[in-house]
Design an enzyme around this catalytic site. Structure first.
Site, PDB file in Angstrom:
ATOM      1  N   ASP A 113     -14.161  27.213   1.159  1.00 30.41           N
ATOM      2  CA  ASP A 113     -13.184  27.095   2.240  1.00 30.41           C
ATOM      3  C   ASP A 113     -13.857  26.549   3.492  1.00 30.41           C
ATOM      4  OD1 ASP A 113     -10.686  28.281   1.127  1.00 30.41           O
ATOM      5  OD2 ASP A 113     -11.954  30.053   0.895  1.00 30.41           O
TER       6      ASP A 113
ATOM      7  N   ASP B 184      -4.278  31.175  -4.775  1.00 31.64           N
ATOM      8  CA  ASP B 184      -5.372  31.584  -3.892  1.00 31.64           C
ATOM      9  C   ASP B 184      -4.890  32.688  -2.955  1.00 31.64           C
ATOM     10  OD1 ASP B 184      -7.583  31.798  -2.264  1.00 31.64           O
ATOM     11  OD2 ASP B 184      -7.480  29.750  -1.484  1.00 31.64           O
TER      12      ASP B 184
END
Length: 222
Positions: free
Chosen positions: A36, A177
């Site tokens: 990320d 996610d």
């Protein structure tokens, strides 16, 4: 039914002993390392950057699943070592040209992912679907590891799968996610998800060795 794939979140790993954890992930044959990259504007957090991506390349050949939670991803995308078999995902809600970023990602041989925040529908991004390889569905408010899944978000997986089928985009994979534990992953697998981001809920679990957590997670999604 597609083969299930496990993408392990690096922001949830032991960053002090990251190479050790990566070696364990390699030995247990995970499919992707999920990275990320946040800008403290699109979401209220800062995480990794291009230098981190390039450092990871030096210690492993596991493909990267790069998720850019950014308003302006273009500069960062062009600074990264993107390779064939990677997934590079930007948000549909970003403030840049989606198509310009698609072109650059595809030129590198990577798969293009388009992420949808919890309140964004698949219909809103229909015009981009011919270029998409992966739809990433955020099941939490993005920004921090360990957040609680929003009620009803798992059903969005089935709705998205049905939409893609009806519009003849069965080639697009669905990635989920956010707070994905073993039981939820199994349910979403049945609904049509095939890529599962494993973080604190599914892989880096307190009191459980990493190897055992990976094995248990795989049993639920295979």
């Amino acid at each position: 039914m597609r083969k299930s794939k496990l993408s392990v979140s690096m922001m949830c790993a032991d960053l002090i002993n990251l190479e050790r954890d990566i070696r364990i992930l390699e030995a247990n044959k995970v499919d992707y390392l999920h990275i990320d990259i946040m800008d403290a504007s699109f979401v209220p957090n800062l995480t990794f950057g291009p230098d981190f991506i390039n450092a990871i390349r030096k210690v492993t050949s596991i493909p990267l699943d790069i998720h850019l939670l950014m308003e302006h991803p273009r500069v960062i995308i062009r600074s990264m070592d993107i390779r064939e078999n990677d997934i590079v995902t930007i948000h549909s809600e970003c403030k840049e040209s989606i198509m310009e970023n698609v072109a650059f990602i595809k030129q590198r041989g990577a798969k293009f992912g388009l992420a949808l925040n919890p309140d964004t529908s698949i219909e809103e991004v229909r015009k981009y679907l011919p270029y998409v390889d992966v739809i990433l569905l955020m099941l939490i408010v993005p920004g921090f590891a360990g957040s609680t899944m929003i009620h009803g978000m798992m059903e969005k997986v089935g709705e998205t799968k049905q939409y893609l089928h009806e519009h003849k985009f069965d080639n697009i994979e669905i990635c989920v996610d956010g707070s994905v534990n073993c039981e939820r992953a199994k349910y979403m697998r049945e609904l049509g998800a095939s890529i599962f981001v494993g973080g604190t809920a599914g892989i880096f679990r307190k009191g459980m060795k990493l190897e055992k957590a990976i094995s248990a997670f795989k049993e639920y999604i295979e």
